[in-house]
Design a protein around this motif. Structure first.
Motif, PDB file in Angstrom:
ATOM      1  N   GLN A  82       0.839  -1.214   0.000  1.00  0.00           N
ATOM      2  CA  GLN A  82       0.000   0.000   0.000  1.00  0.00           C
ATOM      3  C   GLN A  82       0.863   1.249   0.000  1.00  0.00           C
ATOM      4  O   GLN A  82       0.561   2.241  -0.672  1.00  0.00           O
ATOM      5  N   ILE A 142       2.234   1.738  -3.468  1.00  0.00           N
ATOM      6  CA  ILE A 142       1.199   2.247  -4.386  1.00  0.00           C
ATOM      7  C   ILE A 142       0.951   3.725  -4.115  1.00  0.00           C
ATOM      8  O   ILE A 142       0.820   4.530  -5.031  1.00  0.00           O
ATOM      9  N   GLU A 143       0.922   4.063  -2.862  1.00  0.00           N
ATOM     10  CA  GLU A 143       0.743   5.466  -2.470  1.00  0.00           C
ATOM     11  C   GLU A 143       1.842   6.338  -3.063  1.00  0.00           C
ATOM     12  O   GLU A 143       1.612   7.475  -3.459  1.00  0.00           O
ATOM     13  N   PHE A 192       4.632   1.188  -8.453  1.00  0.00           N
ATOM     14  CA  PHE A 192       3.773   0.026  -8.684  1.00  0.00           C
ATOM     15  C   PHE A 192       4.565  -1.266  -8.879  1.00  0.00           C
ATOM     16  O   PHE A 192       4.110  -2.329  -8.487  1.00  0.00           O
ATOM     17  N   TYR A 238      -4.258  -4.657  -9.056  1.00  0.00           N
ATOM     18  CA  TYR A 238      -4.130  -3.230  -9.381  1.00  0.00           C
ATOM     19  C   TYR A 238      -2.688  -2.895  -9.781  1.00  0.00           C
ATOM     20  O   TYR A 238      -2.452  -2.198 -10.781  1.00  0.00           O
ATOM     21  N   LYS A 273      -1.226  -1.544 -13.338  1.00  0.00           N
ATOM     22  CA  LYS A 273      -0.410  -0.346 -13.471  1.00  0.00           C
ATOM     23  C   LYS A 273       0.954  -0.656 -14.079  1.00  0.00           C
ATOM     24  O   LYS A 273       1.569   0.224 -14.676  1.00  0.00           O
ATOM     25  N   PHE A 307      -6.532  -7.965  -4.511  1.00  0.00           N
ATOM     26  CA  PHE A 307      -6.996  -6.765  -5.195  1.00  0.00           C
ATOM     27  C   PHE A 307      -5.817  -5.838  -5.504  1.00  0.00           C
ATOM     28  O   PHE A 307      -5.666  -5.350  -6.617  1.00  0.00           O
ATOM     29  N   LEU A 308      -4.975  -5.629  -4.497  1.00  0.00           N
ATOM     30  CA  LEU A 308      -3.830  -4.725  -4.688  1.00  0.00           C
ATOM     31  C   LEU A 308      -2.860  -5.276  -5.736  1.00  0.00           C
ATOM     32  O   LEU A 308      -2.296  -4.528  -6.526  1.00  0.00           O
ATOM     33  N   GLN A 325       3.330   5.675  -5.846  1.00  0.00           N
ATOM     34  CA  GLN A 325       3.326   5.397  -7.287  1.00  0.00           C
ATOM     35  C   GLN A 325       4.452   4.430  -7.695  1.00  0.00           C
ATOM     36  O   GLN A 325       4.865   4.403  -8.849  1.00  0.00           O
TER      37      GLN A 325
END
Lengths: 186, 740
Positions: free
Chosen positions: B316, B319-320, B324, B350, B354, B346-347, B322
């Motif tokens: 997380q 991802i925060e 990825f 995602y 990305k 899910f992450l 960027q």
């Protein structure tokens, strides 16, 4: 198109933030009223639970007073000291040559005794006068051989309730377990 | 939509945090175990009356001061409660402890702490806090009174086994548990004050102290005024375990402060920590919610869960920022069976999207959608997958996805409406349906609703109330049975009284007494006159009668001349026989006198016993006649041994027991009423929560439905534009499509 994707992205980022480290203040404010209501119910529930336990205790005492008055009451308990030389499997209890109780132990019950617990084996009524208690313990020794340990005990029942503890004690002198009867003084 | 989602997730996060905090508290250190303590108890025997009726030596006699001397009977009954506890019967153990308190009127410090622990495990938090407060006050007062010699005695290594009884250690354990309770009830300020009172920590309790301080001072760094003792191997294990939670809390704090670099360092470090299951002391085990049997496996599970959570937080965080590809790498090896699998999947999908791992993201979005069809993550996965097709310029596939989504949302809205109807119509029996497990509600929505934190709280209340109702029903049976037993005993007493009146035992006793007195007088007269004839046996009596008869014949013979010569001869012979008999009687006189006296004494004893029995019968009669005369306080205090013995002598005090039974019936009725009212309230709350949940879900579904429709409209518009362009200048692709 691009704008819509950005919206989804922001939703996702918001979710990501929320899962990890977003500020809880909003949720806290919204749920504070509900939490208060919950707390009231929780307190009330706790109060009822406590009272049910209390009622249980009083019913237990009433039952004991009614069914086992001190003048006739006899109670027998079992305890195990260490249990190194004797693995308890079952016990038979006789009073005046009559079978009054028997118990087959589970692993958990045996462990509970070895951890220091005392089991209430029997509670009953006896006339005043001289009586004889016989207890036969069946179990296994160090080498998993079936062994029996027995004891007899003469006692006089008077006005007070009589409480006897059957203690299985390891004897290091002969590497055997011995049953000792201990009378609790009230 | 964003806000709703945020609230829901925040709630789950809050719950997770509290779970972690609880695990944090419960998972610390090792120390002295109860077996040691109880073996010590066993070595302090009460008076022994074994076959030789001798006392075993008491080890306590060797102790230099009296505080180590236990209340013997109280300790025995305390161990009876332990027997229940070690079998996992916490309620029976607590009942035994309260019984001990009521019967013995004394409370042992260990028993009080034990009671508090049991209350915690049974959800009686307020009572536990009250007990712990009372205990800490009491122990604080008593520990101040310890002399320096006593302190030295406690701390000496020879008495290490006894150390666990020391009020100083017990005070520390009690204070730590009190602080934990206060933190659980969100009273951080009180918890800080409680922790500040600690002046000493028993071995193995430092980590718990550290973690509690961290929680009490959150989000500020903890203020630790006590230091850890010298590390032992066991302590190192416990330290590692606690260190993991300390690191996690620190990482969360850094994330909250947006100090991402520090948070990343902490989380990477956390992933590398491993430890073995640490053995817990009796008190640590008592106040933790874990089962003793699953300690090792639960420790492994706990470690894995912590590492998974750290991985998820790291992903997380990336991802925060960027990053990825880092998130993708982090989650690539995330375990399948983890409490955080849903979020991780899910992450990962995602992050795959990305980083343009489209095949993987498509597969995983599909998986999330299939596994969690009625969940926010499932819905978002669907939307993101459709977005992926758009990004890949697969307009037809995207359109088809949106069409499927529209149909799916419509179906879910319909099933949600059905669920709403079920909730509204089934409200009256809602609670029962939950607890019995015969849930007729839509299982998908019901499961999702249960996951809602507030609702879960209400369902727990409903379950607890249902259990309480079952207990009250059992108590009702017990109350009725006791009533029956009292009635039977009353009838028994009445029959004894009737029998007594019919046979008039009193008159019989009086007659026996008169007869005994007569015999006593005779005996006195015999002794006074030394009259052995009174004790003559049957044969001797016959001889005496014959002698007397013969004497009369001799007397008559004197009137006849013909017998005059023989009279003197007969008289001499008779005198000889009489003399022999008198000698025999005199010889046996002392023995016979003693025997008669003994018999008289036995008769006296029998008469005394008879009179005692008679008095008992009279007492029973008197007790049966009096229906009032005891207040409820008297009844409550009637447990002393003296009173019990008195009642024991006199038989059962049925009016008193009956009065007590009546009081318990009233108490029972009050509890039934209170439970029913609370049950109704909980039921209404569950219904309200469910309806709110349904509204929230409907809003979300409508949002996604509208979003899908808008997206479809845009795709169609774009397709039309493409078609128009193709009409103007037909491309190769379009011609292929037309052919198809």
């Amino acid at each position: 198109m691009h704008k819509e994707f950005s919206l989804m992205h922001s939703v996702l980022v918001l979710f990501l933030l929320a899962v990890s480290f977003a500020d809880d203040s909003y949720a806290q404010q919204e749920s504070s009223a509900a939490d208060n209501a919950n707390s009231e119910i929780s307190n009330e529930l706790e109060e009822i639970k406590q009272q049910v336990l209390q009622l249980n205790r009083e019913l237990f005492i009433l039952e004991e007073d009614l069914l086992f008055p001190a003048s006739t009451q006899i109670a027998v308990f079992v305890s195990v000291d260490i249990g190194k030389f004797f693995t308890l499997d079952s016990v038979e209890l006789k009073i005046d040559d009559q079978d009054v109780a028997g118990f087959l132990y589970t692993e958990r019950q045996r462990k509970a005794l070895e951890e220091g617990g005392i089991q209430g084996l029997y509670q009953g009524n006896l006339k005043k006068g001289s009586h004889q208690l016989t207890a036969i313990f069946i179990g296994y020794d160090n080498e998993q051989r079936s062994v029996k340990r027995a004891t007899t005990y003469q006692f006089v029942k008077e006005d007070d309730a009589i409480m006897l503890e059957l203690k299985i004690e390891d004897q290091t002198q002969d590497y055997r377990a011995k049953v000792i009867v201990e009378e609790w003084l009230l | 939509m964003a806000i709703t989602s945020l609230v829901d997730v925040k709630c789950s996060f809050k719950n997770l945090k509290s779970l972690l905090a609880m695990a944090l508290i419960s998972s610390s250190c090792l120390a002295n175990s109860l077996p040691t303590q109880d073996k010590e108890l066993q070595q302090n025997p009460v008076v022994i009356a074994n076959e030789s009726s001798k006392e075993l030596p008491r080890k306590n006699d060797e102790y230099p001061f009296p505080i180590a001397q236990p209340e013997k009977l109280a300790k025995k009954l305390y161990r009876k409660a332990l027997f229940y506890y070690f079998q996992g019967q916490e309620e029976l153990a607590l009942q035994q402890l309260t019984y001990n308190k009521a019967r013995l009127k004394t409370v042992d410090d260990n028993a009080l702490l034990f009671e508090a622990g049991l209350q915690v495990s049974l959800g009686l938090y307020r009572q536990a806090e009250e007990n712990l407060t009372a205990l800490t006050d009491k122990l604080a007062a008593s520990s101040e009174q310890l002399s320096s010699a006593e302190q030295a005695w406690f701390s000496s290594s020879d008495n290490k086994r006894i150390d666990c009884f020391a009020s100083k250690d017990l005070l520390a354990v009690a204070l730590l548990q009190l602080a934990e309770q206060q933190i659980n009830q969100q009273q951080q300020a009180k918890a800080k004050q409680t922790l500040a009172k600690l002046s000493h920590l028993p071995e193995g309790y430092y980590q718990q102290y550290h973690v509690l301080s961290q929680l009490a001072f959150w989000p500020q760094p903890p203020q630790l005024h006590l230091q850890a003792k010298k590390n032992t191997v066991a302590q190192t294990i416990a330290h590692k375990q606690a260190q993991a939670y300390i690191l996690l809390n620190t990482a969360l704090l850094h994330l909250e402060q947006r100090a991402f670099e520090n948070a990343e360092k902490d989380l990477i470090k956390l992933k590398q920590i491993t430890w073995q299951a640490a053995e817990k002391s009796f008190w640590q085990q008592l106040f933790s919610s874990e089962n003793t049997a699953v300690t090792v496996s639960s420790s492994e599970y706990e470690q894995q869960s912590l590492k998974d959570y750290a991985s998820l937080l790291l992903a997380q965080l990336y991802i925060e920022q960027q990053q990825f590809s880092l998130a993708y790498k982090e989650l690539a090896h995330f375990p399948q069976n983890s409490p955080f699998t849903e979020q991780a999947l899910f992450l990962f999908a995602y992050a795959s999207l990305k980083t343009q791992h489209y095949e993987e993201s498509e597969a995983i979005f599909n998986l999330v959608s299939a596994r969690y069809p009625a969940n926010y993550l499932g819905w978002q996965a669907d939307i993101l997958l459709a977005r992926q097709y758009l990004a890949q310029r697969e307009l037809d596939t995207a359109l088809s996805s949106y069409l499927q989504l529209e149909s799916k949302y419509q179906q879910q809205l319909a099933s949600l409406a059905q669920f709403e109807q079920q909730v509204i119509s089934g409200s009256a029996q809602f609670n029962r349906k939950i607890t019995v497990g015969t849930v007729e509600l839509d299982s998908t929505w019901w499961q999702k609703a249960q996951e809602s934190i507030k609702l879960t709280g209400h369902i727990e209340y409903a379950n607890e109330l249902s259990q309480l109702k079952q207990k009250l029903a059992k108590q009702q049976q017990q109350v009725q049975w006791l009533n029956y037993a009292i009635t039977i005993n009353e009838q028994r007493q009445q029959s004894i009284i009737a029998q007594q009146q019919a046979k008039n035992y009193q008159a019989s006793i009086k007659r026996l007494q008169v007869r005994r007195d007569q015999l006593s007088h005779i005996l006195l007269a015999v002794v006074e006159h030394n009259d052995g004839e009174k004790f003559a046996s049957g044969k001797q009596t016959q001889w005496l009668q014959r002698i007397s008869k013969s004497q009369k014949i001799i007397d008559k013979m004197e009137n006849y001349q013909s017998y005059q010569k023989k009279i003197s001869q007969y008289q001499q012979r008779l005198k000889r026989v009489e003399g022999v008999l008198a000698w025999q009687l005199q010889q046996e006189f002392p023995q016979r006198l003693w025997r008669h006296r003994q018999q008289l004494q036995q008769l006296d004893k029998s008469l005394v016993k008879l009179q005692q029995q008679m008095r008992q019968v009279n007492n029973i009669q008197a007790l049966a006649k009096h229906n009032t005369g005891y207040s409820s306080d008297d009844i409550l205090n009637s447990n002393s041994q003296a009173q019990r013995s008195l009642f024991g002598n006199a038989g059962l005090d049925l009016p008193q027991l009956k009065q007590k039974q009546h009081r318990l019936v009233q108490q029972h009725n009050r509890l039934v009423q209170a439970t029913t009212e609370l049950d109704k309230t909980t039921d209404n709350n569950i219904q309200a929560q469910l309806l709110a949940f349904i509204t929230e879900q409907r809003q979300s579904l409508n949002y996604y439905l509208h979003h899908s429709r808008r997206a479809m409209a845009k795709i169609l518009e774009e397709q039309r534009k493409v078609d128009n362009t193709d009409n103007i200048a037909p491309s190769k692709n379009a011609s292929v499509g037309a052919e198809g």
